[in-house]
Design a protein around this motif. Structure first.
Motif, mmCIF file in Angstrom:
data_model
loop_
_atom_site.group_PDB
_atom_site.id
_atom_site.type_symbol
_atom_site.label_atom_id
_atom_site.label_comp_id
_atom_site.label_asym_id
_atom_site.label_seq_id
_atom_site.Cartn_x
_atom_site.Cartn_y
_atom_site.Cartn_z
ATOM 1 N N LEU A 122 10.836 20.730 -19.515
ATOM 2 C CA LEU A 122 9.750 19.842 -19.091
ATOM 3 C C LEU A 122 10.239 18.476 -18.637
ATOM 4 O O LEU A 122 9.739 17.921 -17.655
ATOM 5 C CB LEU A 122 8.719 19.707 -20.217
ATOM 6 N N LEU A 123 11.210 17.892 -19.334
ATOM 7 C CA LEU A 123 11.719 16.590 -18.914
ATOM 8 C C LEU A 123 12.327 16.651 -17.513
ATOM 9 O O LEU A 123 11.924 15.869 -16.627
ATOM 10 C CB LEU A 123 12.727 16.061 -19.939
ATOM 11 N N PRO A 124 13.285 17.544 -17.243
ATOM 12 C CA PRO A 124 13.826 17.569 -15.874
ATOM 13 C C PRO A 124 12.805 17.962 -14.826
ATOM 14 O O PRO A 124 12.838 17.456 -13.696
ATOM 15 C CB PRO A 124 14.966 18.586 -15.964
ATOM 16 N N GLU A 184 11.636 15.321 -11.822
ATOM 17 C CA GLU A 184 11.879 15.671 -10.420
ATOM 18 C C GLU A 184 10.575 15.720 -9.628
ATOM 19 O O GLU A 184 10.520 15.281 -8.482
ATOM 20 C CB GLU A 184 12.613 17.010 -10.306
ATOM 21 N N LEU A 185 9.507 16.218 -10.248
ATOM 22 C CA LEU A 185 8.224 16.235 -9.555
ATOM 23 C C LEU A 185 7.753 14.819 -9.249
ATOM 24 O O LEU A 185 7.163 14.557 -8.200
ATOM 25 C CB LEU A 185 7.171 16.978 -10.387
ATOM 26 N N GLY A 191 17.791 21.887 -20.453
ATOM 27 C CA GLY A 191 16.732 22.365 -19.589
ATOM 28 C C GLY A 191 17.073 22.216 -18.121
ATOM 29 O O GLY A 191 17.989 21.482 -17.732
ATOM 30 N N VAL A 192 16.321 22.919 -17.289
ATOM 31 C CA VAL A 192 16.483 22.846 -15.838
ATOM 32 C C VAL A 192 15.126 22.541 -15.214
ATOM 33 O O VAL A 192 14.076 22.810 -15.793
ATOM 34 C CB VAL A 192 17.038 24.159 -15.257
ATOM 35 N N SER A 193 15.154 21.973 -14.022
ATOM 36 C CA SER A 193 13.916 21.687 -13.322
ATOM 37 C C SER A 193 13.300 22.972 -12.783
ATOM 38 O O SER A 193 13.965 23.777 -12.125
ATOM 39 C CB SER A 193 14.164 20.715 -12.170
ATOM 40 N N LEU A 199 10.442 26.734 -8.554
ATOM 41 C CA LEU A 199 9.522 27.825 -8.873
ATOM 42 C C LEU A 199 8.075 27.387 -8.685
ATOM 43 O O LEU A 199 7.244 28.138 -8.156
ATOM 44 C CB LEU A 199 9.734 28.286 -10.317
ATOM 45 N N LEU A 200 7.779 26.171 -9.106
ATOM 46 C CA LEU A 200 6.399 25.684 -9.031
ATOM 47 C C LEU A 200 5.940 25.492 -7.590
ATOM 48 O O LEU A 200 4.778 25.735 -7.267
ATOM 49 C CB LEU A 200 6.275 24.371 -9.805
#
Length: 595
Positions: free
Chosen positions: A334-336, A340-341, A354-356, A360-361
C-alpha cells in the motif's frame, strides 16, 4: 471451485454481474481535472473476507462497501497478517513486520521501531493534511504515537482492543477525552469533520475501525435484525461455530457499512469523490468460525482464511470501474502503491518489501511477475504464490484446484515444495530480526504528556490485572504495602514532571498513601477522596467477554517528581494502606514542567 468472487458466486448460483451491477452507478459526470488525489483508507478489525454481501454472504447486506467493488477495483487475492498490529506495521511501513520491531499485540510488542518511516510521514512530507481516527495499535508513547508518525490529527485509542464501545474514554492528540456515542459512529464523525475542513487541500484520512473485534457490542438497532436470525450460510465445520458470536459480528459489519456510506456520501456532497482514492480492507481473518467461503483457518492462523482480506480501491478519475485483479497482493504494497499513484516521493531510505500495484490498477502491466508473500505468527510461517500455498507444516496446496486446503500435493510436486521450503528458510534468516527489550519512553520533546497505561506496567506482589488480556486492563487487588506497580522506562528529557494517577478507591480505603519513585527521587500523596465506579459492558455484551470490563477513573495528582535522563524502573507503591486495599489503577500520566 476457485474462491474468487466471480467463481464462488457462479458456483453458488448467484450472478456476479447482478451483484456488481447493484454496486455500480453512484458516480456520474466527467472526471475531475487531474490534481493530487486525496486518500481515504478504511481498515476494519477482525472482519473476514466472507463478511460482505458482495463476496456472496447472504446473511447480511453491505451495499455501501459493495459499491466500492462495482465502482473501483477488486484485488481478489489480497493478504494481510494473522493478527492486528503486524498488519498495521506492514501497511504503515511497506515492510514485513518481522523487520520493524513488532513482536506482539500488547505490552510494547506492537511498537514499530522509531527509525522506521511510515505512510503518514510520506504523505505529510508531501504537504498532505494527515489524520487517523480509530484503533492505532502501533505504540502509545512518543515516538511511537500516531502524532509522532506523520499523523497531525489523531482521535481514538492506541491499544490493541477496547473494552467498551459506548461513549468510552478515548484520546485526542495525546490527551484523554470522553467519546460520543457508539465508537465506530464517533470515529466516522471525526473523519467527516476532517474531510470537510480539508476539502480544498490534499488529505490522507486513515479510518481504522475497531470492529467487529470483540467485545461484541453493537447498537440495539443493528442487533435487533440479527437477534435469533436463522443464518443461511455457515462455517464449513458448523459444529465449531458460535451462532451468537456470528450474529453479533454481522450486526457490527452492517454498522461499518452504514458508516462507510456516510463517508462516501460526504465525498459526493463535497464534489471531491472523483479525485479521492478510497481503499477498504481488513487486518486479518474473521475472529470466529463463521462462513468464509470454505477457506481454512481464521484469525491467528497462517492459512488462507486467516490472512486473506477483502480489498477494494476506487479512484474514478483514473481507475476503470468494475475491474477484478487476480494477482496476489498484500498490505506491504500500500505504501509504494499510494505514493506512486499520488506521484510523491517515499520518505526514508530502507528497502521496501512491498511493490507498487499501479500497473495492475491502471491496466498498464503486460508482464506481471509471480511473487511470494510470507505469513507468520507464533513461529509459524506459510508462503503464498499465485497458484500454491505452502503451510507451516510443509504441506503444499494447489489454491486454484483446492482453495479450501484439503488435499496435500507436496508429494505430487516435490520440486515446488522444496523450492518453497527453501524460500521460507531464506526469508526467516533475512527478516526475523531479534528485538531487545525496549523501555517505555517518557518525556519525548514532541509530547507534553506521557501516558503510561496499566497495560504497559508490571504487577508485583498481590496486585492483579482486571483481565489476562493486558490491553485496556486496570490493576486491582492492591492489598499489601509490599505490593507495587512498575514500569520499565527511559526518560528522554530530564526535568520536573507532574505525576497523576487515574484511580478508583472505596470510601473505607481513603487515606492510602501512594509513593512514586525513580532513580532515588520520590513523591507521595494520600488519597483524600473516595471514587467508586461500576463496571461497564456487561449489559451490552451479546457474547461472553474475554477482554477486561472497564469503569470510570478519577485523576489525582501525586505531585512533581524530578526525573533524570536515563533508563530505569518507575515504581508506584502504597506506603500506607489503612483499609483493606489501596486503589485500582488505570493510568499514570507524566507531564513535563521544565528543568
Amino acid at each position: 471451485m476457485n474462491y474468487s468472487r466471480r467463481n464462488f458466486l457462479k458456483a453458488a448460483g448467484i450472478s456476479a454481474a447482478a451483484v456488481l451491477s447493484g454496486c455500480a452507478g453512484r458516480l456520474t459526470g466527467p472526471a475531475a481535472q487531474k490534481s493530487r488525489p486525496n486518500i481515504l483508507m478504511i481498515l476494519t478489525d477482525d472482519q473476514g473476507w466472507g463478511d460482505l454481501s458482495v463476496n456472496g454472504n447472504v446473511n447480511l447486506k453491505t451495499p455501501n462497501i459493495d459499491s466500492l467493488a462495482g465502482e473501483g477495483v477488486v484485488v481478489e487475492n489480497f493478504y494481510v497478517c494473522p493478527v492486528c498490529s503486524p498488519t498495521r506495521a506492514e501497511m504503515l511501513t511497506g515492510r514485513y513486520y518481522t523487520r520493524v520491531g513488532v513482536t506482539g499485540t500488547s505490552e510494547g510488542g506492537e511498537r514499530i521501531n522509531a527509525d522506521e518511516s511510515t505512510i503518514g510521514d510520506t504523505f505529510k512530507a508531501a504537504g498532505y493534511a494527515t489524520a487517523a481516527f480509530g484503533k492505532w495499535h502501533s505504540g502509545t508513547q512518543w515516538p511511537y504515537h500516531p502524532n509522532a508518525r506523520g499523523f497531525d490529527e489523531f482521535y481514538g485509542f492506541c491499544s490493541g482492543h477496547w473494552g467498551y464501545y459506548f461513549s468510552p474514554q478515548l484520546e485526542h492528540n495525546g490527551r484523554l477525552v470522553k467519546g460520543n456515542g457508539y465508537i465506530a459512529d464517533d470515529f466516522t464523525d471525526h473523519a467527516l469533520d476532517f474531510i470537510e475542513k480539508n476539502k480544498n487541500t490534499p488529505f490522507f484520512c486513515y479510518v481504522p475501525y475497531n470492529i467487529p473485534h470483540s467485545p461484541m457490542q453493537v447498537p440495539e438497532s443493528y442487533w435487533e435484525k440479527f437477534d435469533g436470525k436463522e443464518l443461511e450460510m455457515r462455517h464449513r465445520d458448523p459444529e465449531k461455530e458460535n451462532i451468537e458470536h456470528t450474529r453479533a459480528a454481522l450486526a457490527m459489519c452492517e454498522n461499518i457499512d452504514w458508516n462507510v456510506g456516510r463517508l462516501l456520501e460526504k465525498l459526493d456532497k463535497l464534489g471531491i469523490a472523483d479525485n479521492t482514492i478510497v481503499i477498504y480492507f481488513s487486518d486479518n481473518g474473521p475472529n470466529g468460525w463463521r462462513w468464509n467461503a470454505g477457506m481454512k483457518g481464521r484469525k491467528g492462523t497462517t492459512d488462507e482464511g486467516g490472512v486473506r482480506s477483502p480489498f477494494f480501491i476506487r479512484w474514478p478519475a483514473e481507475i476503470r470501474q468494475g475491474t477484478e485483479i487476480p494477482h496476489i497482493a498484500a498490505a506491504i504494497d500500500l505504501l509504494p502503491t499510494l505514493a506512486e499513484l499520488a506521484e510523491i516521493p517515499i520518505v526514508g531510505n530502507k528497502k521496501l518489501d512491498g511493490v507498487s500495484l499501479k500497473p495492475l490498477l491502471l491496466g498498464t502491466s503486460s508482464n506481471w511477475q509471480d511473487r511470494m508473500y510470507f505469513s507468520t505468527w507464533n513461529g509459524r510461517v506459510s508462503v503464498r504464490t499465485q497458484k500454491y500455498r505452502l503451510d507451516h507444516e510443509g504441506r503444499l496446496f494447489d489454491m486454484d484446484a483446492d482453495p479450501g486446503q484439503r488435499k496435500d500435493v507436496s508429494q505430487k510436486h516435490p520440486e515446488i515444495t522444496a523450492r518453497l521450503k527453501k524460500a521460507v528458510r531464506e526469508w526467516k534468516d533475512e527478516t526475523f530480526k531479534p528485538v531487545e527489550p525496549r523501555p517505555f519512553t517518557v518525556g519525548h520533546p514532541g509530547a507534553e504528556i506521557t501516558l503510561l497505561p496499566a497495560r504497559d506496567g508490571k504487577a508485583n506482589g498481590n496486585i492483579e490485572r482486571s483481565s489476562i488480556h493486558p490491553n485496556c486492563s486496570f490493576f486491582t487487588n492492591w492489598i499489601d504495602e509490599n505490593d507495587s506497580i512498575t514500569w520499565d522506562i527511559e526518560v528522554l528529557t530530564a526535568g520536573l514532571y507532574e505525576a497523576q494517577i487515574h484511580y478508583t478507591c472505596k470510601r473505607e480505603n481513603v487515606g492510602a498513601e501512594l509513593e512514586l519513585s525513580f532513580d532515588g527521587e520520590r513523591v507521595s500523596r494520600a488519597v483524600k477522596n473516595a471514587y467508586e465506579s461500576e463496571l461497564k459492558g456487561k449489559e451490552e455484551n451479546h457474547v461472553y467477554m474475554r477482554e477486561s470490563f472497564v469503569k470510570d477513573f478519577k485523576p489525582m495528582s501525586l505531585g512533581t517528581l524530578r526525573m533524570h535522563g536515563k533508563r530505569g524502573t518507575l515504581r508506584l507503591r502504597a506506603a500506607n494502606i489503612p483499609g483493606n486495599e489501596a486503589v485500582d489503577l488505570r493510568y499514570l500520566t507524566l507531564k513535563y514542567k521544565g528543568k
